[in-house]
Design a protein around this motif. Structure first.
Motif, PDB file in Angstrom:
ATOM      1  N   PRO A  19      42.999  47.476  48.916  1.00 28.71           N
ATOM      2  CA  PRO A  19      43.075  46.061  49.542  1.00 28.71           C
ATOM      3  C   PRO A  19      41.194  45.895  49.831  1.00 28.71           C
ATOM      4  CG  PRO A  19      43.957  47.846  51.283  1.00 28.71           C
ATOM      5  CD  PRO A  19      43.728  48.623  49.936  1.00 28.71           C
ATOM      6  N   GLU A  20      40.447  45.895  48.903  1.00 27.07           N
ATOM      7  CA  GLU A  20      39.007  45.596  49.060  1.00 27.07           C
ATOM      8  C   GLU A  20      38.718  44.363  48.583  1.00 27.07           C
ATOM      9  OE1 GLU A  20      37.805  50.647  48.712  1.00 27.07           O
ATOM     10  OE2 GLU A  20      37.377  49.108  47.264  1.00 27.07           O
ATOM     11  N   VAL A  21      38.945  44.092  47.482  1.00 21.93           N
ATOM     12  CA  VAL A  21      38.496  42.674  46.767  1.00 21.93           C
ATOM     13  C   VAL A  21      39.509  41.763  46.395  1.00 21.93           C
ATOM     14  CG1 VAL A  21      36.929  41.712  45.173  1.00 21.93           C
ATOM     15  CG2 VAL A  21      36.370  43.604  46.222  1.00 21.93           C
ATOM     16  N   SER A  22      39.867  40.369  46.700  1.00 26.44           N
ATOM     17  CA  SER A  22      40.951  39.640  46.393  1.00 26.44           C
ATOM     18  C   SER A  22      40.737  39.723  44.811  1.00 26.44           C
ATOM     19  CB  SER A  22      40.867  38.500  46.965  1.00 26.44           C
ATOM     20  OG  SER A  22      41.625  37.662  46.569  1.00 26.44           O
ATOM     21  N   VAL A  23      41.979  39.566  44.163  1.00 31.89           N
ATOM     22  CA  VAL A  23      41.979  39.176  42.574  1.00 31.89           C
ATOM     23  C   VAL A  23      41.521  37.934  42.440  1.00 31.89           C
ATOM     24  CG1 VAL A  23      43.943  41.010  42.525  1.00 31.89           C
ATOM     25  CG2 VAL A  23      44.419  38.673  42.904  1.00 31.89           C
ATOM     26  N   ARG A  24      41.431  36.977  43.315  1.00 31.51           N
ATOM     27  CA  ARG A  24      40.769  35.685  43.108  1.00 31.51           C
ATOM     28  C   ARG A  24      39.424  35.675  42.146  1.00 31.51           C
ATOM     29  NH1 ARG A  24      41.390  32.766  48.746  1.00 31.51           N
ATOM     30  NH2 ARG A  24      41.069  35.051  49.449  1.00 31.51           N
ATOM     31  N   THR A  25      38.743  36.737  42.385  1.00 30.33           N
ATOM     32  CA  THR A  25      37.576  36.667  41.885  1.00 30.33           C
ATOM     33  C   THR A  25      37.726  37.208  40.366  1.00 30.33           C
ATOM     34  OG1 THR A  25      36.666  37.873  43.802  1.00 30.33           O
ATOM     35  CG2 THR A  25      35.388  38.223  41.702  1.00 30.33           C
ATOM     36  N   THR A  26      38.692  38.140  40.077  1.00 30.69           N
ATOM     37  CA  THR A  26      39.169  38.488  38.731  1.00 30.69           C
ATOM     38  C   THR A  26      39.823  37.400  38.052  1.00 30.69           C
ATOM     39  OG1 THR A  26      41.212  39.640  39.491  1.00 30.69           O
ATOM     40  CG2 THR A  26      39.267  41.075  39.508  1.00 30.69           C
ATOM     41  N   SER A  27      40.839  36.705  38.710  1.00 29.61           N
ATOM     42  CA  SER A  27      41.168  35.747  38.030  1.00 29.61           C
ATOM     43  C   SER A  27      40.246  34.675  37.513  1.00 29.61           C
ATOM     44  CB  SER A  27      42.214  34.978  39.087  1.00 29.61           C
ATOM     45  OG  SER A  27      41.405  34.172  40.090  1.00 29.61           O
ATOM     46  N   THR A  28      39.263  34.229  38.177  1.00 28.93           N
ATOM     47  CA  THR A  28      38.231  33.433  37.338  1.00 28.93           C
ATOM     48  C   THR A  28      37.727  34.150  36.168  1.00 28.93           C
ATOM     49  OG1 THR A  28      37.516  32.455  39.409  1.00 28.93           O
ATOM     50  CG2 THR A  28      35.901  32.316  37.591  1.00 28.93           C
ATOM     51  N   LEU A  29      37.389  35.429  36.380  1.00 25.49           N
ATOM     52  CA  LEU A  29      36.869  36.175  35.197  1.00 25.49           C
ATOM     53  C   LEU A  29      37.813  36.051  33.876  1.00 25.49           C
ATOM     54  CD1 LEU A  29      35.546  39.520  36.579  1.00 25.49           C
ATOM     55  CD2 LEU A  29      34.144  37.801  35.355  1.00 25.49           C
ATOM     56  N   LEU A  30      39.072  36.623  34.203  1.00 24.06           N
ATOM     57  CA  LEU A  30      40.041  36.457  33.092  1.00 24.06           C
ATOM     58  C   LEU A  30      40.292  34.883  32.634  1.00 24.06           C
ATOM     59  CD1 LEU A  30      42.720  38.872  34.679  1.00 24.06           C
ATOM     60  CD2 LEU A  30      40.914  39.335  33.139  1.00 24.06           C
ATOM     61  N   LEU A  31      40.359  34.206  33.372  1.00 20.18           N
ATOM     62  CA  LEU A  31      40.451  32.572  32.911  1.00 20.18           C
ATOM     63  C   LEU A  31      39.368  32.288  32.003  1.00 20.18           C
ATOM     64  CD1 LEU A  31      42.185  30.033  33.182  1.00 20.18           C
ATOM     65  CD2 LEU A  31      40.705  29.340  35.154  1.00 20.18           C
ATOM     66  N   TYR A  32      38.027  32.411  32.372  1.00 19.20           N
ATOM     67  CA  TYR A  32      36.962  32.307  31.537  1.00 19.20           C
ATOM     68  C   TYR A  32      37.094  32.959  30.342  1.00 19.20           C
ATOM     69  CZ  TYR A  32      32.153  32.141  29.684  1.00 19.20           C
ATOM     70  OH  TYR A  32      31.033  31.879  29.091  1.00 19.20           O
ATOM     71  N   PHE A  33      37.471  34.383  30.356  1.00 28.14           N
ATOM     72  CA  PHE A  33      37.595  35.131  29.173  1.00 28.14           C
ATOM     73  C   PHE A  33      38.509  34.486  28.134  1.00 28.14           C
ATOM     74  CE2 PHE A  33      38.790  38.380  26.149  1.00 28.14           C
ATOM     75  CZ  PHE A  33      37.687  39.052  25.981  1.00 28.14           C
ATOM     76  N   ALA A  34      39.715  34.055  28.623  1.00 26.07           N
ATOM     77  CA  ALA A  34      41.041  33.488  27.789  1.00 26.07           C
ATOM     78  C   ALA A  34      40.385  32.263  27.203  1.00 26.07           C
ATOM     79  CB  ALA A  34      42.057  33.411  28.765  1.00 26.07           C
ATOM     80  N   ARG A  35      39.970  31.266  27.910  1.00 23.26           N
ATOM     81  CA  ARG A  35      39.392  30.084  27.743  1.00 23.26           C
ATOM     82  C   ARG A  35      38.359  30.174  26.515  1.00 23.26           C
ATOM     83  NH1 ARG A  35      41.514  26.118  30.848  1.00 23.26           N
ATOM     84  NH2 ARG A  35      43.728  26.951  31.703  1.00 23.26           N
TER      85      ARG A  35
END
Length: 974
Positions: A19-35
């Motif tokens: 529990p160090e960094v919320s996945v809200r950061t990675t969700s943006t990364l993954l969303l940008y990569f997928a788009r």
């Protein structure tokens, strides 16, 4: 597995879902990569790289990950995307409806960039539990904040992502991204990451709302005072207030834009002024730099001149060294050849009848000669390696079996010295090497080991690893001193620690070993202990990756000259030339009758009397033999005697064998005589030079007499077959020429005979008709001219001129056109465009024949109506004559054959096919070129290029009629 995968799967003490960094950061990364790159590619990446956490886990906002996992994930996604700015672009994607959802529209309607930045900093602990933000300076459109993390970040990837997210916030309102400057970074050693943000606020649209409110209030007041219908008053005044407020908003926006433009203009002018100052500085610097460059150029030029002089001197030394090696090889191999051939002849003819002492002496002489040959070959091989001319015949070789076949001769030597010689190790993988050169490597190593070992023995060990095969040659000799080890592989170096030289040698054996192994991408090293012995470690690579195509020998392997492959027949002995039983070196050349009177005649050209005498007596058993002592005498005898074959040395006084061969190939009397070069120069370049000069075969010394006889017999048979083929070709050409000549002459002969009848009647006293007589005389004259023209064309095909003259192309072309004027139909236009006024050197008669042939072809191509263009121009040092027409053109399949003698595209009887062949020959003899382009139905263009300056006489080779002319691309109608 890739480096990115290794980075993702690198083990750490902290679990990936810490529990160090919320996945809200990675969700943006993954969303940008997928788009950007597609969802399927993201899924494939996750499966291929075996990422520990699933995509579903990383898209659930309530989950957390470790900082280290986030760092490894940024590395993985950046590498997969191939975009160096992937993280910055992914951060900008944060302020998008896809990433923010409904919050995007709420912020756009009621928020501002300043409020978003403050709220983001306030909520930071909820999505980042390893670091904290601190506002250091906050103004209306500027923010300076610091970020401190209790876990140091290992790279700047997250910094790039963070700056992209900060920059994206103003884009919610359609504004440009904020300008984010990183002042400090923890990754580079600072205490905190410090960022400086500046942005543009959106214009507030309060005028509309205020106008609407005031209008509504005014409408209510008007209706209350009874000034009109309540609904009408409220609606009309509200609309008026809204419109007035909008006008005020627009005016304020325009004023703001004017201010921004004025500010930008002021900044632009300031930048322009600054650029002007920098330009002045750059210009002054440029002048100073040009002065320095000029000075440096001068210094470099002087240095370059000195280097060129040094290089020329070094090249001259290298040339002299190469010539020295060639001369040494010739002078040493010549007597060695005689020794080996004499010994072999004695053994084969009188071996059983000789006393044992004589046979022992003969064996000693043979061993000494073979040793001398090996030393000469080593010296020449070393010179070949140094010059870069060495070539390798790569073949697979299993070293265990190879060494087992190499050791037996050395085993006998070891037994005589009471030493052991052992081979340890089993079968190993094959290596791609040149068998002959590797044989030289181990012959040298084993010979050295046994030579320097006085007691004990020599052990050969064989092993292999994943990449190489290793061979160790270990002896129990005196060893090598440490100061000698660094130089023992140098050329001509000797390692002898006894103070006096007890062992002979040239010092090239180990140098040859080292350079041969390096040529195979292998290597050699040595370890030694004084008094205990030495170990030479040979390494050869496995596989084929080390094979160098530029070193591969692609020519046929020469027949090895070995004693066990020499003829078992009887060979003649050298005749005595004096009391000591020797042959005089100055013995004159003499001829040998041979076994029968009609045997083929062979010419032997050799400056060494012993070699010449031996070869002549060897060949005299089957052939009639002529002798010559140098190339000049050989050329004279070849021209006078025309032998069936010539056997010649290469390096001779007065005229070398190659010079003699060049002269022979340029003389019609000797051009077809087969020549076998017999020389000590056996390197590939020498063979290529000899064969390229025109030799039919190339045999190196020492040679096998049986091999020489076999090659001579082969060349004689090939010559006989070539003579038969040439005769058949000549008969076929004569047949074509006779057929074309008969058809060509028939029409003018018929006209001549038809005209002679009326003329005969007029002469014998018949009715006199002057007009008829004149007409018949004209017919006779025209027919005679046509017949004479055809005869002269045939004679010109072999006739040449002696001295070139300066002639004007304009006059030459005009005279030719005037001769052909009667052949030009009324519907044909002849255009002239002469731009070259300088004369060319040549033969006027033969060049007029060229213009006549080309113009006649053009007129025939256009028929009764068309255009023929004649033009001259100068291009550099060449005069260009262009003759083009818009006639029928030439078929593509006929283009390549048009300049061949006796080939014609006309119907049978309409031409001999000699016109363009003769024209091409004349142009080539003048040092020019002829080019032709044509398209069926469009026309033909012939371009003749002649040199403007030519001082030497024209080359008059008798054999040039069949050459391929330089620049030849096609031909015209024959």
């Amino acid at each position: 597995m890739s480096e990115a995968t290794a980075a993702v799967q690198e083990g750490t003490q902290t679990p990936d879902n810490a529990p160090e960094v919320s996945v809200r950061t990675t969700s943006t990364l993954l969303l940008y990569f997928a788009r950007t790159y597609g969802e399927q590619r993201l899924v494939s990446l996750w499966s291929r790289e075996s990422v520990p956490l699933s995509l579903d886990y990383l898209r659930t906002h309530a989950n957390y990950i470790s900082l280290r996992f986030l760092e490894r994930l940024t590395v993985l996604l950046t590498k997969e995307s191939g975009d160096a700015r992937f993280l910055r672009n992914a951060g900008l994607f944060l302020a998008s409806p896809d990433a923010m959802g409904f919050a995007y529209y709420l912020l756009r309607a009621f928020g501002s960039p300043r409020m978003c930045y403050l709220k983001t900093i306030e909520l930071a602990p909820s999505y980042n539990r390893v670091g904290a933000f601190e506002v250091e300076q906050l103004e209306q459109k500027k923010l300076v904040l610091a970020y401190r993390s209790r876990i140091p970040e290992s790279n700047r990837d997250i910094c790039e992502l963070r700056m992209g997210q900060f920059a994206s916030i103003p884009t919610i309102w359609g504004l440009p991204p904020a300008e984010v400057k990183e002042l400090e970074c923890q990754v580079t050693g600072a205490k905190a990451c410090r960022y400086h943000l500046t942005w543009t606020d959106p214009l507030t649209q309060w005028g509309h709302h205020l106008g609407l409110m005031l209008g509504t209030v005014g409408g209510l007041a008007a209706s209350a005072l009874g000034w009109g219908n309540p609904l009408f008053c409220v609606a009309s005044l509200a609309v008026a207030g809204f419109s007035l407020g909008g006008w005020l908003d627009g005016r304020r926006e325009l004023r703001s834009k004017d201010e921004a433009l004025a500010s930008q203009n002021h900044a632009t002018m300031g930048s322009l002024h600054e650029l002007q100052q920098r330009y002045d500085e750059v210009y002054r610097t440029k002048l100073a730099l040009e002065d320095r460059v000029a000075e440096r150029t001068r210094e470099l030029s002087e240095a370059n001149v000195k280097l060129e002089a040094s290089l020329a001197k070094q090249q001259e030394l290298d040339r002299l060294k190469s010539e020295f090696f060639d001369n040494v090889s010739h002078e040493l191999r010549t007597p060695l050849t005689l020794i080996l051939l004499t010994l072999e002849s004695l053994e084969r003819r009188h071996g059983d009848a000789l006393p044992p002492v004589v046979r022992q002496h003969l064996a000693t002489m043979d061993r000494s000669a073979q040793r001398l040959l090996r030393l000469i070959n080593n010296l020449l091989d070393l010179a070949q390696l140094e010059s870069g001319k060495a070539r390798l015949r790569y073949q697979p070789l299993e070293l265990n079996g190879f060494l087992a076949s190499v050791l037996p001769p050395f085993q006998a030597m070891a037994d005589r010295q009471s030493l052991w010689l052992r081979l340890e190790g089993g079968v190993v993988s094959s290596v791609q090497v040149d068998h002959e050169r590797i044989d030289i490597v181990f012959q040298n190593l084993l010979s050295n080991a046994l030579k320097f070992t006085q007691k004990g023995g020599v052990t050969v060990r064989l092993r292999e690893d994943d990449t190489d095969v290793h061979v160790e040659v270990e002896d129990t000799g005196p060893g090598i001193s440490p100061q000698d080890i660094p130089v023992i592989f140098d050329r001509f170096a000797q390692a002898d620690n006894s103070g006096t030289r007890r062992f002979g040698g040239t010092g090239i054996g180990l140098a040859l070993v080292k350079e041969t192994l390096e040529l195979h991408s292998g290597g050699i090293s040595v370890t030694s202990v004084l008094g205990r012995g030495s170990t030479f470690h040979v390494r050869l690579p496995k596989g084929t990756a080390h094979i160098r195509e530029d070193l591969r020998e692609r020519r046929r392997a020469d027949m090895p000259v070995r004693r066990d492959r020499r003829s078992s027949g009887s060979f003649p002995l050298l005749e005595s030339g004096g009391p000591a039983g020797t042959v005089s070196l100055s013995a004159p050349a003499r001829d040998h009758e041979g076994p029968v009177r009609d045997a083929p005649r062979l010419l032997v050209v050799e400056d060494d009397a012993e070699i010449r005498g031996f070869i002549a007596r060897l060949l005299a058993q089957q052939y009639r033999v002529l002798e010559a002592v140098n190339g000049e005498e050989g050329l004279q005898r070849a021209q006078a005697e025309r032998p069936d074959l010539i056997v010649s040395d290469v390096m001779m006084p007065v005229m070398s064998g190659l010079q003699m061969l060049t002269a022979m190939r340029g003389d019609s009397r000797t051009v077809d005589i087969p020549v076998i070069l017999l020389t000590a120069r056996q390197e590939v370049s020498a063979k290529v030079e000899g064969l390229g000069t025109g030799a039919n075969d190339y045999l190196g010394k020492p040679f096998s007499p049986r091999e020489l006889l076999a090659r001579i017999e082969t060349q004689l048979r090939l010559r006989e077959a070539a003579v038969r083929a040439a005769e058949n070709e000549r008969l076929a050409a004569i047949g074509l020429l006779t057929s074309g000549f008969a058809h060509e002459v028939r029409n003018p002969l018929n006209g001549l005979m038809n005209a002679l009848g009326p003329l005969k009647g007029a002469v014998e006293g018949g009715p006199t008709d002057v007009d008829l007589g004149r007409a018949m005389l004209s017919v006779v004259e025209e027919c005679g001219q046509r017949i004479r023209h055809l005869a002269e064309s045939l004679l010109s095909f072999t006739r040449t001129s002696e001295t070139p003259l300066a002639l004007s192309l304009t006059s030459s072309l005009d005279s030719t056109l005037s001769v052909l004027a009667w052949r030009v139909p009324s519907g044909v236009t002849v255009e002239r465009a002469y731009q070259c006024t300088e004369p060319v050197m040549g033969d006027p008669g033969t060049l007029n024949q060229v213009w006549l042939n080309l113009l006649d072809n053009a007129l025939r191509a256009v028929g009764e109506r068309g255009r023929v263009s004649v033009a001259t121009a100068r291009q550099g040092d060449e005069a260009v004559v262009t003759i083009s027409d818009d006639g029928v053109g030439i078929r593509e399949e006929d283009m390549e054959r048009l300049f061949q003698p006796f080939f014609s595209t006309r119907a049978a009887g309409e031409g001999t096919g000699l016109g363009l062949a003769l024209s091409r020959r004349i142009i080539v003899r003048h040092g020019g070129q002829v080019f032709l382009t044509s398209s069926p139905g469009v026309g033909t263009k012939v371009e003749v290029r002649l040199p403007l300056r030519r001082s030497a006489s024209l080359p008059m080779s008798n054999g040039d009629s069949g050459e391929q002319a330089p620049g030849l691309r096609g031909g015209e109608l024959g």
